[in-house]
Design a protein around this motif. Sequence first.
Motif, PDB file in Angstrom:
ATOM      1  N   THR A  43      23.762  53.534  27.662  1.00 47.36           N
ATOM      2  CA  THR A  43      24.767  52.503  27.562  1.00 47.36           C
ATOM      3  C   THR A  43      24.065  51.172  27.464  1.00 47.36           C
ATOM      4  OG1 THR A  43      26.158  53.820  29.004  1.00 47.36           O
ATOM      5  CG2 THR A  43      26.824  51.551  28.646  1.00 47.36           C
TER       6      THR A  43
ATOM      7  N   SER B 201      36.369  62.630  37.463  1.00 51.24           N
ATOM      8  CA  SER B 201      36.169  61.178  37.538  1.00 51.24           C
ATOM      9  C   SER B 201      37.411  60.490  38.102  1.00 51.24           C
ATOM     10  CB  SER B 201      35.847  60.624  36.150  1.00 51.24           C
ATOM     11  OG  SER B 201      35.677  59.231  36.187  1.00 51.24           O
TER      12      SER B 201
ATOM     13  N   GLU C 240      28.324  56.809  36.520  1.00 51.20           N
ATOM     14  CA  GLU C 240      28.851  56.455  35.199  1.00 51.20           C
ATOM     15  C   GLU C 240      29.651  55.156  35.260  1.00 51.20           C
ATOM     16  OE1 GLU C 240      28.694  57.923  32.038  1.00 51.20           O
ATOM     17  OE2 GLU C 240      27.007  59.058  32.888  1.00 51.20           O
ATOM     18  N   GLU C 241      30.445  54.996  36.314  1.00 50.88           N
ATOM     19  CA  GLU C 241      31.267  53.791  36.429  1.00 50.88           C
ATOM     20  C   GLU C 241      30.400  52.551  36.689  1.00 50.88           C
ATOM     21  OE1 GLU C 241      34.676  51.448  36.392  1.00 50.88           O
ATOM     22  OE2 GLU C 241      34.310  53.510  35.704  1.00 50.88           O
TER      23      GLU C 241
ATOM     24  N   ALA D 111      27.240  52.158  35.889  1.00 50.18           N
ATOM     25  CA  ALA D 111      26.477  51.887  34.661  1.00 50.18           C
ATOM     26  C   ALA D 111      27.350  51.160  33.643  1.00 50.18           C
ATOM     27  CB  ALA D 111      25.935  53.190  34.083  1.00 50.18           C
ATOM     28  N   LYS D 112      28.615  51.586  33.540  1.00 56.19           N
ATOM     29  CA  LYS D 112      29.542  50.951  32.593  1.00 56.19           C
ATOM     30  C   LYS D 112      29.782  49.490  32.971  1.00 56.19           C
ATOM     31  CE  LYS D 112      33.949  51.930  32.723  1.00 56.19           C
ATOM     32  NZ  LYS D 112      35.231  52.685  32.601  1.00 56.19           N
ATOM     33  N   ARG D 113      29.933  49.229  34.277  1.00 58.38           N
ATOM     34  CA  ARG D 113      30.169  47.859  34.732  1.00 58.38           C
ATOM     35  C   ARG D 113      28.934  46.983  34.487  1.00 58.38           C
ATOM     36  NH1 ARG D 113      34.001  47.462  38.936  1.00 58.38           N
ATOM     37  NH2 ARG D 113      35.570  49.102  38.694  1.00 58.38           N
TER      38      ARG D 113
ATOM     39  N   ALA E  87      26.618  47.386  32.296  1.00 60.12           N
ATOM     40  CA  ALA E  87      26.367  47.224  30.864  1.00 60.12           C
ATOM     41  C   ALA E  87      27.197  46.093  30.264  1.00 60.12           C
ATOM     42  CB  ALA E  87      26.656  48.528  30.129  1.00 60.12           C
ATOM     43  N   GLN E  88      28.237  45.655  30.962  1.00 57.93           N
ATOM     44  CA  GLN E  88      29.061  44.558  30.473  1.00 57.93           C
ATOM     45  C   GLN E  88      28.410  43.203  30.723  1.00 57.93           C
ATOM     46  OE1 GLN E  88      32.819  45.160  32.467  1.00 57.93           O
ATOM     47  NE2 GLN E  88      33.224  47.100  31.418  1.00 57.93           N
TER      48      GLN E  88
ATOM     49  N   THR F 101      20.914  52.433  31.442  1.00 62.71           N
ATOM     50  CA  THR F 101      20.986  53.859  31.155  1.00 62.71           C
ATOM     51  C   THR F 101      21.541  54.581  32.374  1.00 62.71           C
ATOM     52  OG1 THR F 101      18.716  54.251  31.918  1.00 62.71           O
ATOM     53  CG2 THR F 101      19.016  53.793  29.572  1.00 62.71           C
ATOM     54  N   ALA F 102      22.255  55.661  32.125  1.00 62.96           N
ATOM     55  CA  ALA F 102      22.765  56.515  33.196  1.00 62.96           C
ATOM     56  C   ALA F 102      22.052  57.860  33.107  1.00 62.96           C
ATOM     57  CB  ALA F 102      24.274  56.692  33.080  1.00 62.96           C
TER      58      ALA F 102
END
Length: 300
Positions: free
Chosen positions: A2, A223, A276-277, A279-281, A283-284, A291-292
């Motif tokens: 990500t 999830s 995953e969550e 990493a997503k946050r 990445a913003q 990376t996850a």
Amino acid sequence: MTQGDDSLTPIKPEESELLVVTGMSGAGRSTAANALEDHGWYVVENLPPQMLSTLTELVARMPQSIPKLAVVVDVRSQELFHDIRSSLEALRTSGVNYRVLFLDAADDTLVRRFEQGRRPHPLQDEGRILDGIAAEREVLKQLREASDLVVDTSELNVHALATTITELFSESGPIVLRINVMSFGFKYGLPVDANYVADVRFIPNPHWVPALRPQTGLDQPVSDYVLGATGAADFVDRYVHALEPVLEGYRRENKHYATIAIGCTGGKHRSVAVTEEIAKRLAQQPRLQVTAHHRDLGRE
């Protein structure tokens, strides 16, 4: 993988880069050196620490000729190695910009590699390989703590390690800040290269829900169950917020890599979903590459 800001560009150093490559014997220093050489680094192996300042001075006089210098040092000569901290401090005092890459691996992995190579550990003397590893860890303890990057090679073969080095050190230099968010299972042990560890075993375990047990944190029902549990979303929000000053501090200290480990019991459900969550946050946020990685996903 990500990624954050699409406009992210690597930093191009204006002066020569100095990278000190060290770590445990058997952890992959030679593989890392070869990968660096393939990407334009001038590599000097087995350099006595006392010669660091002399070599750096020579390179500083011709930055155009050797813009990227990697120096590999090890503990084969313990007497010389004990001086490495003073040598590095002298470089810092003289204004030389350098980083330290430390390669590590689990004891059982190192033992297996030495046995497969049919060679003794350089510090084992008349003892066992494990004795040599323990002695080396003691010698390297403070240097590991002061390193800019620590890479655990336990699960990496030579090709995967070479790929990791390539990702960290491209032709135009490393990215501003690279974050690896890793899920793991506490029953398999803590990740040795984690900078921060969070425990999400406070979240109800999907393992005890028959319909969710065969799935993983990568599956939407799991999830939703994990992140919808009481306190889970609040934890993610606060944890990401708490990391913001840490990441800014890394930038100020010229650190380029960090591993954030999220653990549950087996590394299959809760830690995977939360990783995953997070990493997503992350990445913003700008100037980050995230990376996850799920270390124990797939284990029984």
